[in-house]
Write a protein that holds these residues in place. Structure first.
Motif, PDB file in Angstrom:
ATOM      1  N   ASP A   3       9.671   0.054  -5.862  1.00 32.21           N
ATOM      2  CA  ASP A   3      10.428   1.013  -6.677  1.00 32.21           C
ATOM      3  C   ASP A   3       9.575   1.601  -7.801  1.00 32.21           C
ATOM      4  O   ASP A   3       9.715   2.772  -8.154  1.00 32.21           O
ATOM      5  N   ALA A   4       8.687   0.780  -8.357  1.00 36.32           N
ATOM      6  CA  ALA A   4       7.877   1.235  -9.491  1.00 36.32           C
ATOM      7  C   ALA A   4       6.699   2.105  -9.059  1.00 36.32           C
ATOM      8  O   ALA A   4       6.326   3.042  -9.775  1.00 36.32           O
ATOM      9  N   PHE A   5       6.104   1.806  -7.902  1.00 39.49           N
ATOM     10  CA  PHE A   5       4.846   2.462  -7.544  1.00 39.49           C
ATOM     11  C   PHE A   5       4.927   3.298  -6.273  1.00 39.49           C
ATOM     12  O   PHE A   5       4.002   4.061  -5.979  1.00 39.49           O
ATOM     13  N   ALA A   6       6.001   3.150  -5.495  1.00 37.53           N
ATOM     14  CA  ALA A   6       6.128   3.932  -4.269  1.00 37.53           C
ATOM     15  C   ALA A   6       7.559   4.439  -4.141  1.00 37.53           C
ATOM     16  O   ALA A   6       8.181   4.375  -3.077  1.00 37.53           O
ATOM     17  N   ALA A   7       8.069   4.970  -5.247  1.00 38.79           N
ATOM     18  CA  ALA A   7       9.473   5.386  -5.298  1.00 38.79           C
ATOM     19  C   ALA A   7       9.781   6.495  -4.300  1.00 38.79           C
ATOM     20  O   ALA A   7      10.933   6.633  -3.855  1.00 38.79           O
ATOM     21  N   ASP A   8       8.766   7.300  -3.949  1.00 37.31           N
ATOM     22  CA  ASP A   8       9.012   8.425  -3.045  1.00 37.31           C
ATOM     23  C   ASP A   8       8.911   8.044  -1.573  1.00 37.31           C
ATOM     24  O   ASP A   8       9.092   8.881  -0.699  1.00 37.31           O
ATOM     25  N   THR A  22       0.857  -1.178   0.000  1.00 38.43           N
ATOM     26  CA  THR A  22       0.000   0.000   0.000  1.00 38.43           C
ATOM     27  C   THR A  22       0.897   1.233   0.000  1.00 38.43           C
ATOM     28  O   THR A  22       1.704   1.415   0.912  1.00 38.43           O
ATOM     29  N   ARG A  23       0.774   2.062  -1.026  1.00 39.12           N
ATOM     30  CA  ARG A  23       1.499   3.329  -1.071  1.00 39.12           C
ATOM     31  C   ARG A  23       0.694   4.388  -0.333  1.00 39.12           C
ATOM     32  O   ARG A  23      -0.473   4.634  -0.654  1.00 39.12           O
ATOM     33  N   LEU A  24       1.332   4.995   0.678  1.00 38.20           N
ATOM     34  CA  LEU A  24       0.695   6.038   1.469  1.00 38.20           C
ATOM     35  C   LEU A  24       1.469   7.338   1.263  1.00 38.20           C
ATOM     36  O   LEU A  24       2.418   7.638   1.995  1.00 38.20           O
TER      37      LEU A  24
END
Length: 380
Positions: free
Chosen positions: A285-290, A176-178
Motif C-alpha cells: 500500500d505504501a510503495f506500490a499503491a497503483d 518488487t514494484r513494477l
C-alpha cells in the motif's frame, strides 16, 4: 538460439537447494527445462543453522568446512538438475549460484554480507563455468546487496499496460514494484519476515518443517496485543532501500516478545501468519499503491491461509501466484540466478540501484571458469 543456464539457491529457510535448468535465449521467452529441490543432509543443515545464528558463536574452522561441503552439495544439485533435463554438461553455458547466506549485515559499519557454497568446488566438480558471490559488488557500490531478484522480475513480469507488484515469500518476504512502462522506477525491498518465524515455531512445537497450507494457523486466534507489538518493530518503518534477514527476525527476537505472554501455540502461529500478511500488505500500500495485480512466488504461495489474508488485505488487486504468468512460483529465485549469470557473462549490470541503494548499476558476481573442454575427459 538456445542458451542453457543452471540456477542454484538455498534461501533463508534452508529447506533445500533449489536447482533449475533454464533456456535463456537473447530473444524470446525463457523456458524452465527442469527443476528440483535437492535435499540438504541433516548434518550440514545443522551446521548451516549454527553458522546463521549470531548467538551460536561458530568458529572459522566451522565456516571453512561448511563452505566446502555446501559447494559440493550445490555441485551435486546442478548435476542432478542437468541430468533430469536430459542434456549434457557440455551444453550448459554457466551455473549461477547464489549460495547459502549465513550472515547479512547491511547496517554494520562497514556493511557486509556472507554467502557460502564454494564456487571453485562447483566449477571443478561440474566442469561448468560458475558465476557466484552476486551480492558483494552491489554492496561495494554502496548498496544493500539485496534484494537482487527485482531485475529478473522486471524482465519476466513487467508490463507496459499495467502496474504490478511481485511478492516473494521465502524465509524473508520482499516486494518488487513494477510500474507500467515509463511511469516510475522499479523499486524493491525486504518487507520483513515471510515464513521464517512460522517455520521455526511449528518446528519447535510440532516437529514439522512448515505449516502446510496454514492448517495449524487456522486452528488459532489472532492475539491482537502481540500482533501490534510485532508490527511496531522499527525495521518495518525504515525507508527503502532496505534489506533484512533471520538474524534480525530470529527465534530470540520472537522470544523477547513472548516473555510475558501465556497463549496456545496455535494462537502464536496464527498471529505470526497475520504479522507476515499485514507487513507485506502495508508495504504494498505504501510503495506500490497503483499496482492492479499482485504476483506471489516462493514457498508462501502454497500457504492457503496466507494467500487468503493477502487478498483480503489488498482489495482492488488481483492476487495470484506467478503460475498465472507461466512461471512456477517455486523456482522464480533459482531462475533469477541463472538469468543473473547470463547477464554477468554478457557484461550487463544485474542490480537496480533504486532497489539496493547502490551508487551505480554494476555487473554482479565473480566468474569461475569451468574445465577446458579440450582436456582429456578422463580428468573429469
Amino acid at each position: 538460439m538456445s542458451a542453457l543456464y543452471a540456477g542454484l539457491i538455498s534461501g533463508t529457510s534452508m529447506d533445500a537447494v533449489d536447482a533449475v535448468l533454464v533456456d535463456l535465449p537473447e530473444q524470446g521467452p525463457l523456458r524452465c527445462l527442469a527443476a528440483l529441490a535437492y535435499p540438504i543432509p541433516p548434518d550440514l543443515h545443522a551446521r548451516l543453522k549454527r553458522l546463521a545464528d549470531p548467538a551460536a558463536g561458530a568458529g572459522l574452522d566451522e565456516l571453512g568446512e561448511a563452505d566446502v561441503l555446501t559447494g559440493e552439495l550445490f555441485a551435486e544439485a546442478a548435476l542432478a538438475v542437468i541430468e533430469a533435463a536430459g542434456v549434457s554438461t557440455d551444453a550448459v553455458v554457466a551455473i549461477g549460484s547464489h549460495g547459502q547466506t549465513v550472515r547479512h549485515r547491511p547496517e554494520a559499519n562497514p556493511p557486509f554480507t556472507l554467502q557460502i557454497g564454494n564456487p571453485h568446488r562447483i566449477a571443478q566438480r561440474t566442469g561448468i563455468t560458475t558465476v557466484a558471490d552476486f551480492r558483494q559488488r552491489d554492496m561495494a557500490a554502496g548498496g544493500q546487496g539485496a534484494p537482487l531478484v527485482p531485475a529478473f522480475h522486471r524482465a519476466v513480469f513487467g508490463a507496459a499496460h499495467e502496474s504490478r507488484v511481485v511478492i516473494n515469500i521465502g524465509g524473508i518476504a520482499n516486494i518488487t514494484r513494477l510500474p507500467a512502462q515509463g511511469m516510475a522506477p522499479v523499486i524493491g525491498f525486504d518487507t520483513g519476515p515471510g515464513n521464517t518465524l512460522m517455520d521455526g515455531w511449528i518446528r519447535r512445537h510440532r516437529n514439522l518443517p512448515y505449516d502446510s497450507d496454514g492448517a495449524w494457523a487456522r486452528q488459532g486466534l489472532i492475539l491482537d496485543d502481540l500482533l501490534q507489538r510485532l508490527l511496531a518493530d522499527p525495521y518495518l518503518a525504515l525507508p527503502a532501500p532496505k534489506s533484512t534477514g533471520p538474524e534480525h527476525f530470529s527465534p530470540a527476537w520472537l522470544e523477547a516478545h513472548l516473555s510475558d505472554l501465556t497463549a496456545r501455540p496455535e494462537d502464536i502461529q496464527r498471529t505470526l501468519l497475520e504479522f507476515t500478511a499485514r507487513s507485506i500488505a502495508r508495504a504494498v500500500d505504501a510503495f506500490a499503491a497503483d499496482s492492479v495485480r499482485a504476483l506471489v512466488c516462493g514457498g508462501g504461495a502454497h500457504n492457503g491461509l496466507l494467500m487468503e489474508r493477502l487478498a483480503a488485505l489488498m482489495p482492488g488487486r488481483q492476487v495470484t501466484d506467478t503460475a498465472a504468468m507461466g512461471v512456477d512460483p517455486d523456482w522464480v529465485e533459482a531462475m533469477a540466478f541463472a538469468w543473473l549469470a547470463r547477464e554477468a557473462l554478457q557484461g550487463r549490470p544485474g542490480n537496480i540501484r533504486e532497489v539496493t541503494g547502490a551508487r551505480e548499476d554494476v555487473i554482479l558476481g565473480g566468474i569461475f571458469p569451468g574445465r577446458d573442454k579440450r582436456q582429456d575427459p578422463r580428468d573429469k
